[in-house]
Design a protein around this motif. Sequence first.
Motif, mmCIF file in Angstrom:
data_model
loop_
_atom_site.group_PDB
_atom_site.id
_atom_site.type_symbol
_atom_site.label_atom_id
_atom_site.label_comp_id
_atom_site.label_asym_id
_atom_site.label_seq_id
_atom_site.Cartn_x
_atom_site.Cartn_y
_atom_site.Cartn_z
ATOM 1 N N LYS A 1 0.842 -1.199 0.000
ATOM 2 C CA LYS A 1 0.000 0.000 0.000
ATOM 3 C C LYS A 1 0.872 1.243 0.000
ATOM 4 O O LYS A 1 2.012 1.233 0.479
ATOM 5 C CB LYS A 1 -0.933 0.002 1.211
ATOM 6 C CG LYS A 1 -0.251 -0.204 2.543
ATOM 7 C CD LYS A 1 -1.268 -0.481 3.645
ATOM 8 C CE LYS A 1 -0.580 -0.912 4.928
ATOM 9 N NZ LYS A 1 -1.565 -1.264 5.973
ATOM 10 N N GLY A 2 0.314 2.327 -0.543
ATOM 11 C CA GLY A 2 1.010 3.600 -0.539
ATOM 12 C C GLY A 2 2.284 3.563 -1.363
ATOM 13 O O GLY A 2 2.368 2.898 -2.386
ATOM 14 N N TYR A 3 3.293 4.292 -0.885
ATOM 15 C CA TYR A 3 4.604 4.297 -1.537
ATOM 16 C C TYR A 3 5.537 3.367 -0.783
ATOM 17 O O TYR A 3 5.617 3.402 0.448
ATOM 18 C CB TYR A 3 5.207 5.713 -1.548
ATOM 19 C CG TYR A 3 6.634 5.737 -2.054
ATOM 20 C CD1 TYR A 3 6.896 5.710 -3.420
ATOM 21 C CD2 TYR A 3 7.712 5.739 -1.172
ATOM 22 C CE1 TYR A 3 8.204 5.703 -3.887
ATOM 23 C CE2 TYR A 3 9.022 5.738 -1.629
ATOM 24 C CZ TYR A 3 9.260 5.713 -2.992
ATOM 25 O OH TYR A 3 10.554 5.697 -3.455
ATOM 26 N N MET A 4 6.238 2.523 -1.519
ATOM 27 C CA MET A 4 7.189 1.592 -0.927
ATOM 28 C C MET A 4 8.478 1.601 -1.740
ATOM 29 O O MET A 4 8.461 1.816 -2.954
ATOM 30 C CB MET A 4 6.614 0.163 -0.908
ATOM 31 C CG MET A 4 5.300 0.023 -0.179
ATOM 32 S SD MET A 4 4.574 -1.638 -0.335
ATOM 33 C CE MET A 4 5.707 -2.619 0.648
ATOM 34 N N GLU A 5 9.594 1.357 -1.085
ATOM 35 C CA GLU A 5 10.834 1.100 -1.792
ATOM 36 C C GLU A 5 10.838 -0.354 -2.260
ATOM 37 O O GLU A 5 10.170 -1.211 -1.663
ATOM 38 C CB GLU A 5 12.049 1.359 -0.890
ATOM 39 C CG GLU A 5 12.157 2.773 -0.368
ATOM 40 C CD GLU A 5 12.531 3.782 -1.443
ATOM 41 O OE1 GLU A 5 12.884 3.365 -2.565
ATOM 42 O OE2 GLU A 5 12.463 4.997 -1.150
ATOM 43 N N GLN A 6 11.606 -0.642 -3.296
ATOM 44 C CA GLN A 6 11.663 -2.034 -3.754
ATOM 45 C C GLN A 6 12.163 -2.964 -2.666
ATOM 46 O O GLN A 6 11.728 -4.116 -2.568
ATOM 47 C CB GLN A 6 12.551 -2.135 -5.001
ATOM 48 C CG GLN A 6 11.830 -1.629 -6.236
ATOM 49 C CD GLN A 6 12.678 -1.701 -7.480
ATOM 50 O OE1 GLN A 6 13.828 -1.311 -7.454
ATOM 51 N NE2 GLN A 6 12.100 -2.164 -8.565
ATOM 52 N N SER A 7 13.069 -2.487 -1.843
ATOM 53 C CA SER A 7 13.574 -3.315 -0.751
ATOM 54 C C SER A 7 12.485 -3.634 0.271
ATOM 55 O O SER A 7 12.564 -4.651 0.973
ATOM 56 C CB SER A 7 14.758 -2.623 -0.069
ATOM 57 O OG SER A 7 14.471 -1.259 0.195
#
Length: 585
Positions: free
Chosen positions: A562-568
């Motif tokens: 959900k929302g904004y996430m880093e690939q890590s």
Amino acid sequence: MRALFLSLAATTILAGIAQAEPAIMPLDRATILAGSPFDFKIELDQVHAAADVAVTVNGQPYATVFGKPAEFVAEEKGKDGKVLGSALIARGLSIAKPGDYTVAVTAGTETKSVTWTVYGTPAVPTAKNVIFLLGDGLSVAHRTAARIMSKGMHDGKADGRLAMDDLDHMAFIGTSSTHSIATDSANTMSAYMTGHKSRVNALGVYADRTPSSLDDPKVETIAEALRRTTKKSVGIVSTAEIEDATPAAVVSHTRKRADKAEIVGMIYDVKPEVVLGGGSAYFLKSGIPGSKRKDDKDYISLFRDAGYTVATTATELKAADGSNSGKILGLFHTGNMDTKLDRSFLKTGTVDKFPDQPGLVDMTQTALDQLSKNPDGFFLMVEGASIDKMSHPMDWDRAVIETIEFDQAVGVAKEFARTHPDTLIVVAGDHTHGVSLIGTIDDDKPGTEMRDKVGVYDDAGYPNYTDADHDGYPDKIDVSRRLAIFSSNFPDYYETFRPKMDGPFEPAVKTETGDYVANEAYKDVPGAVLRVGNLPKSADTAVHAVDDVVLQATGPGSDEFKGYMEQSDVYRVLADAFALGAAQK
């Protein structure tokens, strides 16, 4: 205001000549799965005596926390033999207890600290299986174009939906690397598969300064974590060379994605139960026609001796699917497999040399058939590789057809999950391309200038693709009113406004000076327009965009997206689904 500007400028200049900070790997803000092995390294810019270097973790001597001391390298050398400074290296560390860990180093005037977050996972897995489908370079425009070309549209609404359209959880994913906002398939997929960001071209490592590409600080991949903590099976499927960046990221450790011969050895070390794709050239020992190895290692024989059924054609893959070996190595091309458009419809590319290549849908189905035999479950990575490989040369019709094929593989995964509800499905791109769908191109408009046939706004109307056989693909791509797709970045090239029916597009060619210029093979195509590039003249194709990727998912654990996430951050969701850190929590 002027005084403030001068003050800031002076600060910037002073910062540029100030002593550089030591490098600590893993980097600041690294997220580390509890119990997961990783290599620790400190690179100092000066030469020091070991006694002058102090390293603490949360205020304690680092060896007390890590359980062992690091090797001290008094003089670490670069490619030219130049001394780069001192270094400390410790291999195969792990931290069992979740929490924040601040690592501080002091060596003379050199000081730095970083903070890592070590995380555990739920005690009980939420998913038995994970199917991770990666559309290489998959951008929103690819999806939109695939939906229109495959399903059609009228009265402002799509006439059908892609399989990926109805995955019920979504996130925007940041793709940048540790050294640049711009990125490639190696470090992006590596972040998904390890939970650690990395540098462009790097797989499963933090990029260090030493000449060797194979000695950089390693982090654990998901395949290795599964081998360490579970009895689950692992599968890798790709339409690229199987040792290419995206599939390689499931198992590999190298700063140089071009280490393909070595990557095959890494695949063999992990031994995923199912390996399907192209790239047999790096499995064949030197001296065999088509081999790109420089040694006598015969990995085809090694895999066969390890109990794998080996398939080199679609026919052999079908036979292997009916076997009870549980292990399949399928290599259907010496290089990248041909695109769906070439393979199934136009019979161009290298189809004459490899006439019996399976498609991504068949490979995905075979992988699921085999992996699902394991009562403990599985992890399967499926890559639609040529969405990216055709987007670089701006061969949009091939890229969109690849997207349709990729989406049909998503459909196979969804059908599997329908009868196996304990399956988490994740669909994402590793990075985007600067591609936009802006309208249509209508050959029936008057005039000879093709750019005047581009319809935008109300003038665009709808394309006239048909799908009489209902296979999800247009009956032909060179229809009279087709999608108008363009790139935001490009070398010098001739825009033809037409599908590339004779083979994949080659927009620019290299000159004797090393620069790239527009390929004049397209100069005399009626209506072709020279576009003067906005990329450096060293570029021969369009490049990746820095735009966020759209990730969608469904199944147990998918609500964590959900929302904004880093690939890590994505890796942490996968680790939670499989409870990979449960024993250390």
